[in-house]
Write an enzyme that holds these catalytic residues in place. Structure first.
Site, short mmCIF file in Angstrom:
data_model
loop_
_atom_site.label_atom_id
_atom_site.label_comp_id
_atom_site.label_asym_id
_atom_site.label_seq_id
_atom_site.Cartn_x
_atom_site.Cartn_y
_atom_site.Cartn_z
CG ASP A 214 40.32 40.12 45.61
OD1 ASP A 214 40.52 39.40 46.60
OD2 ASP A 214 40.52 39.74 44.46
CG ASP A 340 38.75 39.38 53.96
OD1 ASP A 340 38.88 38.24 53.48
OD2 ASP A 340 38.77 40.42 53.27
CG HIS A 368 37.35 38.93 50.33
ND1 HIS A 368 38.44 39.70 50.68
CD2 HIS A 368 37.46 38.71 48.98
CE1 HIS A 368 39.18 39.93 49.61
NE2 HIS A 368 38.61 39.36 48.57
#
Length: 391
Positions: A214, A340, A368
């Site tokens: 991320d 995701d 995710h």
């Protein structure tokens, strides 16, 4: 102190933490953006006839989350672990520099992988299968994404350590158990300091494999520019893989308006007053299970719900200055998470097109948070990348 808005989270392979965790062998804000992630909870349906049972389930999940935190802390003192669910993935070569190029699949010298080839449970790497002594480095440094902390890597740490690797999982400033106030973070350098301290203190001649998830992708890119000689490989897991002159905010603004769930989830925090830019961003809990953890086990969702913290706003607006000499000299790998809901597959593929890595993988069935939803398949990929010999 905030308004509910959108969400952030943010070649060929030959054969075969500061406050870090380590082991050896809704009015729209003018600043809204679609990619910030902060906290999570399990989903419950209102008006359920089994209200008492639902409450008991909630209490049980919260207890499991607390127990998971305690187990993770105890894990630092012993070698105990529990088996994790196995999963599947597919490996691909990186796209070439030409735009609109199709993503063609490749083979590795380990064994060619067809278009529908999956890693089956019996093919997963056991610790006795990994020849640590022959690797360029056996040291992983795991960098969490926005709102997460070192705690999110507990499954990945266990699997890597059981395979003989040394693992550091860092808490970035204001994250995890790091005590700094998230609202007081004013720069990317300040936010990433716990990571840069690890690299500064490496023994002479030692290297690490950086893994960023991320917003952690931006953080490891920053470190790659500063310490290229200390990084053997960099692995981006559904992460911000920026080009020079780009900020995380710029990157994820590309999917603005494409996800109503993210827009509903975001909460801006204004520690300096509403007449000033936001200082941090969090998520409304009721949205985060579907958004961040749509494939993850309930107890991991509960763990996240009691552990996640807001994301500092200033670092995501900062543009990176990346050079071919430094950042460009580090070998990069990317893992696409196929289910995701935060960083969409098209956006992940756009990053592969604009800044091609050496290799990328598709992790099937992963949300995710693949360290929760597909820990075994993620481990398998990390080990395979570690086995890529130096050029």
């Amino acid at each position: 102190m905030g308004n509910s808005m959108a969400c952030f989270s943010p070649a060929h392979i030959p054969k075969k933490l500061s406050t870090n965790l380590s082991r050896k062998p809704s009015k729209r804000s003018p600043y809204s953006s679609p990619f910030f992630g902060s906290s999570a909870s399990t989903r419950r349906t209102k008006g359920s006839p089994k209200k008492t049972e639902t409450l008991a389930d909630d209490l049980m999940l919260q207890q499991q989350a607390i127990e998971a935190v305690l187990l993770f802390q105890n894990h630092q003192k012993n070698n105990g672990s529990q088996p994790f669910n196995r999963s599947t993935s597919v490996v691909f070569p990186a796209p070439g520099p030409k735009k609109n190029q199709a993503f063609t699949k490749s083979s590795s010298s380990r064994q060619p992988l067809g278009s529908e080839t999956l890693f089956q449970p019996l093919e997963l790497v056991d610790k006795q299968d990994v020849k640590i002594d022959g690797l360029e480095t056996n040291h992983f440094v795991l960098v969490h994404g926005g709102g997460f902390g070192a705690w999110c890597w507990y499954k990945t740490m266990t699997l890597l350590e059981e395979s003989g690797f040394k693992v550091d999982a860092v808490d970035l400033t204001g994250s995890g158990i790091h005590s700094f106030d998230t609202n007081s973070i004013t720069s990317l350098a300040q936010y990433v300091k716990p990571l840069t301290e690890i690299l500064e203190n490496l023994e002479e001649g030692k290297k690490v494999i950086l893994v960023g998830h991320d917003f952690g992708g931006t953080c490891i890119s920053y470190a790659m520019e500063l310490f290229p000689s200390k990084i053997a490989k960099a692995i981006f897991i559904s992460a911000a893989m920026l080009t020079s002159g780009q900020s995380t905010l710029n990157l994820f603004a590309q999917q603005t308006g494409s996800n109503d769930l993210m827009r509903q989830a975001q909460i801006f925090l204004y520690a300096n007053g509403k007449d000033q830019p936001p200082t941090a961003i969090g998520l409304g809990k009721k949205f985060t299970e579907d958004l961040l953890f749509n494939q993850s086990p309930a107890k991991d969702v509960a763990l996240a719900s009691v552990s996640m913290r807001p994301i500092p706003f200033a670092p995501v607006t900062e543009k990176l200055s990346l050079s071919d000499k430094n950042y460009g000299s580090v070998r990069r790998f990317f893992i696409v998470t196929q289910e995701d809901h935060v960083i969409s597959v098209p956006l992940q593929e756009a990053m592969l097109e604009s800044n091609p890595p050496e290799q990328f993988y598709r992790l099937k069935g992963s949300d995710h948070a693949p360290f929760f939803s597909r820990p075994q398949a993620l481990h398998r990929i990390l080990v395979e990348i570690s086995e890529v010999p130096p050029i």
